[in-house]
Design an enzyme around this catalytic site. Structure first.
Site, mmCIF file in Angstrom:
data_model
loop_
_atom_site.group_PDB
_atom_site.id
_atom_site.type_symbol
_atom_site.label_atom_id
_atom_site.label_comp_id
_atom_site.label_asym_id
_atom_site.label_seq_id
_atom_site.Cartn_x
_atom_site.Cartn_y
_atom_site.Cartn_z
ATOM 1 N N LYS A 168 37.507 41.042 17.253
ATOM 2 C CA LYS A 168 36.553 40.176 17.957
ATOM 3 C C LYS A 168 37.082 38.756 17.809
ATOM 4 O O LYS A 168 36.869 38.088 16.798
ATOM 5 C CB LYS A 168 35.171 40.320 17.328
ATOM 6 C CG LYS A 168 34.001 40.049 18.246
ATOM 7 C CD LYS A 168 33.972 38.667 18.852
ATOM 8 C CE LYS A 168 33.558 37.585 17.901
ATOM 9 N NZ LYS A 168 33.836 36.217 18.400
ATOM 10 N N GLU A 239 37.928 34.525 4.766
ATOM 11 C CA GLU A 239 38.689 33.297 4.516
ATOM 12 C C GLU A 239 38.018 32.187 5.300
ATOM 13 O O GLU A 239 37.833 32.309 6.507
ATOM 14 C CB GLU A 239 40.149 33.465 4.939
ATOM 15 C CG GLU A 239 40.974 34.265 3.953
ATOM 16 C CD GLU A 239 40.878 33.761 2.520
ATOM 17 O OE1 GLU A 239 40.664 32.552 2.312
ATOM 18 O OE2 GLU A 239 40.983 34.586 1.601
ATOM 19 N N CYS A 273 42.736 25.043 8.792
ATOM 20 C CA CYS A 273 41.927 25.187 7.579
ATOM 21 C C CYS A 273 42.630 24.524 6.413
ATOM 22 O O CYS A 273 41.993 24.104 5.460
ATOM 23 C CB CYS A 273 41.685 26.662 7.292
ATOM 24 S SG CYS A 273 43.208 27.603 7.206
ATOM 25 N N GLU A 369 33.774 19.761 5.302
ATOM 26 C CA GLU A 369 34.856 19.906 6.273
ATOM 27 C C GLU A 369 34.416 19.359 7.640
ATOM 28 O O GLU A 369 33.423 19.810 8.200
ATOM 29 C CB GLU A 369 35.212 21.388 6.419
ATOM 30 C CG GLU A 369 36.362 21.635 7.389
ATOM 31 C CD GLU A 369 36.619 23.134 7.620
ATOM 32 O OE1 GLU A 369 35.703 23.825 8.100
ATOM 33 O OE2 GLU A 369 37.730 23.592 7.321
HETATM 34 P P1 NAD Z 1 33.471 30.067 13.317
HETATM 35 O O1 NAD Z 1 33.010 30.423 11.946
HETATM 36 O O2 NAD Z 1 32.545 29.321 14.176
HETATM 37 O O3 NAD Z 1 33.852 31.401 14.121
HETATM 38 C C1 NAD Z 1 34.769 32.344 13.613
HETATM 39 C C2 NAD Z 1 34.548 33.666 14.331
HETATM 40 O O4 NAD Z 1 33.267 34.192 13.983
HETATM 41 C C3 NAD Z 1 34.545 33.586 15.857
HETATM 42 O O5 NAD Z 1 35.160 34.741 16.365
HETATM 43 C C4 NAD Z 1 33.068 33.555 16.192
HETATM 44 O O6 NAD Z 1 32.789 33.989 17.508
HETATM 45 C C5 NAD Z 1 32.531 34.519 15.168
HETATM 46 N N1 NAD Z 1 31.108 34.354 14.831
HETATM 47 C C6 NAD Z 1 30.332 33.263 14.979
HETATM 48 N N2 NAD Z 1 29.094 33.503 14.489
HETATM 49 C C7 NAD Z 1 29.099 34.789 14.030
HETATM 50 C C8 NAD Z 1 28.131 35.616 13.385
HETATM 51 N N3 NAD Z 1 26.910 35.164 13.107
HETATM 52 N N4 NAD Z 1 28.486 36.862 13.015
HETATM 53 C C9 NAD Z 1 29.743 37.325 13.255
HETATM 54 N N5 NAD Z 1 30.695 36.599 13.879
HETATM 55 C C10 NAD Z 1 30.383 35.330 14.245
HETATM 56 O O7 NAD Z 1 34.869 29.299 13.130
HETATM 57 P P2 NAD Z 1 35.810 28.629 14.254
HETATM 58 O O8 NAD Z 1 35.168 27.388 14.770
HETATM 59 O O9 NAD Z 1 36.271 29.658 15.229
HETATM 60 O O10 NAD Z 1 37.096 28.229 13.378
HETATM 61 C C11 NAD Z 1 37.164 27.079 12.601
HETATM 62 C C12 NAD Z 1 36.810 27.371 11.148
HETATM 63 O O11 NAD Z 1 37.664 28.407 10.662
HETATM 64 C C13 NAD Z 1 37.034 26.206 10.219
HETATM 65 O O12 NAD Z 1 35.982 26.147 9.288
HETATM 66 C C14 NAD Z 1 38.344 26.541 9.518
HETATM 67 O O13 NAD Z 1 38.526 25.928 8.275
HETATM 68 C C15 NAD Z 1 38.217 28.018 9.409
HETATM 69 N N6 NAD Z 1 39.530 28.657 9.225
HETATM 70 C C16 NAD Z 1 39.826 29.211 8.004
HETATM 71 C C17 NAD Z 1 41.078 29.790 7.791
HETATM 72 C C18 NAD Z 1 41.426 30.420 6.476
HETATM 73 O O14 NAD Z 1 42.293 31.291 6.448
HETATM 74 N N7 NAD Z 1 40.810 30.024 5.376
HETATM 75 C C19 NAD Z 1 42.006 29.828 8.824
HETATM 76 C C20 NAD Z 1 41.675 29.262 10.060
HETATM 77 C C21 NAD Z 1 40.425 28.693 10.245
#
Ligand code: NAD
Length: 469
Positions: A168, A239, A273, A369
């Site tokens: 997803k 993560e 991240c 963040e």
């Molecule tokens: P996000 O948390 O908004 O979304 C991540 C994923 O979760 C998307 O596919 C989204 O559609 C899905 N999602 C959203 N709400 C959900 C729910 N309630 N239940 C299940 N799935 C849901 O994050 P983003 O804006 O896509 O990415 C940016 C964030 O990701 C930043 O906080 C960044 O630090 C983090 N990030 C972490 C790493 C790591 O490895 N630690 C790597 C890349 C990005």
């Protein structure tokens, strides 16, 4: 409109991704996966699972290797799609494609890894085996910022070791996820992509047909996903975000340290991240501050299609609003903007690379963040103060220290609360074959990448083979 923040989920049931550089450029539009689609995907996954997990490992290896070759053959086209869909500057997008090819190749080989251990049995006659076996059906929920590498570093180990996967992806990166999946020519049901936003994502953790969930994204969503999965007894790893500090010790050469720190804070508009969010300067800070401001101002900002661009747009209008709001809040709280703070003339969702100093350690810019090209500069009296500041947030993804003093570097590195520590190296750019993940609010569950992924994608079964009698 269904909303996940200001995500690109439009209409009752459409997912739309648009170019952050030119928001009038619609990259694609797909039906949002419904409950019915999720059920169909889980059913197809469960149907193919027994055959896939029993498929000879060399076959699975060959399929991943073929996918790597296909992606390599389409490298420039896929890099351009990445630039267009998420605004990643071309040079970085090319590097991400290359990294994704390497990940696929690496796990093609890992498919042939040992399947466990043989142990001495207590009776001296039996064979005692700890056999690594796949979890089953794994759900992979991914963010938009590494639209190829993150899906790949989840799906490649999952498939290599005999799981089947339901991906997803983030709605903002749907086209990239579908393009990556098209490189994997697999039996139907082995890898399925479900376009959709939060609504679709929410249906996966806790679903009785799913055995494990791997998530990457923000802390708030990661905690909800981990909670729902754990409550249903599913294996889960999450993560999440970072508020990554770099400590600059007094002996560090200001010019030498400033350039990589500026890059780590601002490249890809700070949307990693692992981006540097806090620069903690020990002792007199004037020379280093000057060098850092100069290094940030020298970064080429603009059209991500240009090879020389380092800072492109942020992902969405909402994201730009959040970054600017955090900068305004910092100003209102007495912070000084050293450079940036506004919107460059480009048409897309751009924010000028911004350095702020004079904010307290509890201020939003220092403690939380903010996912964009903005970074706080914090003074520290001494090494202890610097370490306390570095460890003073709820996050713990990556931290760095700059110094020529090896003994001090080792001491500080040992005291930093982070899943990854870098000495005289940027917080960004972690090797794809090394364990990756955070501590505290930044990470939950086993590490990703490299052979560390085995801990999540396989589980051991202890088998006793007795000769009987
Ligand atoms: P996000 O948390 O908004 O979304 C991540 C994923 O979760 C998307 O596919 C989204 O559609 C899905 N999602 C959203 N709400 C959900 C729910 N309630 N239940 C299940 N799935 C849901 O994050 P983003 O804006 O896509 O990415 C940016 C964030 O990701 C930043 O906080 C960044 O630090 C983090 N990030 C972490 C790493 C790591 O490895 N630690 C790597 C890349 C990005």
């Amino acid at each position: 409109m269904s909303r996940s923040g200001d995500r690109e989920v439009r209409g009752a049931d459409r997912v739309r991704s648009v170019s952050p550089h030119d928001p009038s450029d619609v990259v694609g539009e797909w039906p949002e996966s419904s409950g019915k689609d999720v059920e169909a995907a889980v059913t197809a996954a469960r149907r193919i699972l027994p055959a896939w997990r029993r498929a000879p490992a060399p076959e699975r290896a060959a399929l991943l290797e073929a996918a790597a070759r296909r992606l390599e053959g389409a490298a420039e086209e896929v890099a351009e799609l990445t630039v267009r869909e998420v605004g990643k500057p071309l040079t970085e997008a090319r590097a991400e494609v290359a990294r994704t090819v390497a990940i696929l190749r690496y796990y093609a080989q890992a498919a042939l890894d040992p399947e466990g251990q043989t142990l001495p049995a207590a009776d001296g006659r039996s064979w005692l085996l700890a056999r690594r076996r796949p979890r089953g059906v794994v759900a992979l929920i991914t963010p938009w910022n590494f639209p190829l590498a993150i899906p790949a570093w989840k799906l490649a180990p999952a498939l290599a070791w005999g799981n089947v996967a339901i991906l997803k992806p983030a709605p903002e990166a749907t086209a990239c996820a579908l393009r990556l999946a098209s490189c994997l020519e697999l039996p139907p049901g082995v890898l399925q992509v479900l376009p959709g936003g939060a609504g679709t994502g929410r249906m996966l953790p806790g679903h009785p047909g799913i055995d494990a969930v791997s998530f990457t994204g923000s802390v708030a969503v990661g905690r909800a996903v981990a909670g729902a999965a754990a409550a249903a007894g599913q294996a889960v790893q999450a993560e999440m975000g970072g508020q990554n500090p770099v400590i600059v010790l007094p002996d560090a050469d200001p010019e030498r340290a400033a350039e990589p720190i500026a890059q780590a804070a601002m490249a890809f508009a700070g949307q990693k991240c692992t981006a540097t969010r806090r620069v903690i300067v020990v002792g007199p800070a004037d020379r280093f501050r000057e060098a850092l401001v100069e290094a940030v101002r020298a970064l080429p900002v603009g059209d991500p299609r240009r090879e020389e661009t380092v800072v492109g747009p942020v992902i969405s209008e909402g994201s730009r609003g959040r970054v600017l709001e955090a900068v305004e809040q910092a100003r209102a709280e007495g912070g000084r903007v050293l450079t940036g703070g506004g919107i460059p003339p480009e048409a897309g969702w751009y924010v000028a690379p911004t350095l702020v100093e004079g904010v307290g350690e509890r201020a939003r810019l220092a403690a939380e963040e903010v996912f964009g090209p903005v970074c706080a500069v914090l003074p520290a009296r001494d090494v202890d103060h610097a370490v306390r500041l570095a460890n003073g947030t709820r996050y713990g993804l990556v931290a760095a220290v700059h110094t020529d003093d090896l003994a001090l570097a080792m001491e500080v590195a040992d005291r930093l609360e982070a899943g990854m520590v870098r000495v005289n190296a940027p917080t960004t750019g972690v090797d794809f074959h090394a364990p990756f993940g955070g501590v505290k609010a930044s990470g939950f569950g086993p590490r990703e990448q490299g052979r560390a992924a085995d801990e999540f994608y396989r589980v051991s079964t202890t088998i006793t083979l007795s000769p009987g009698g």
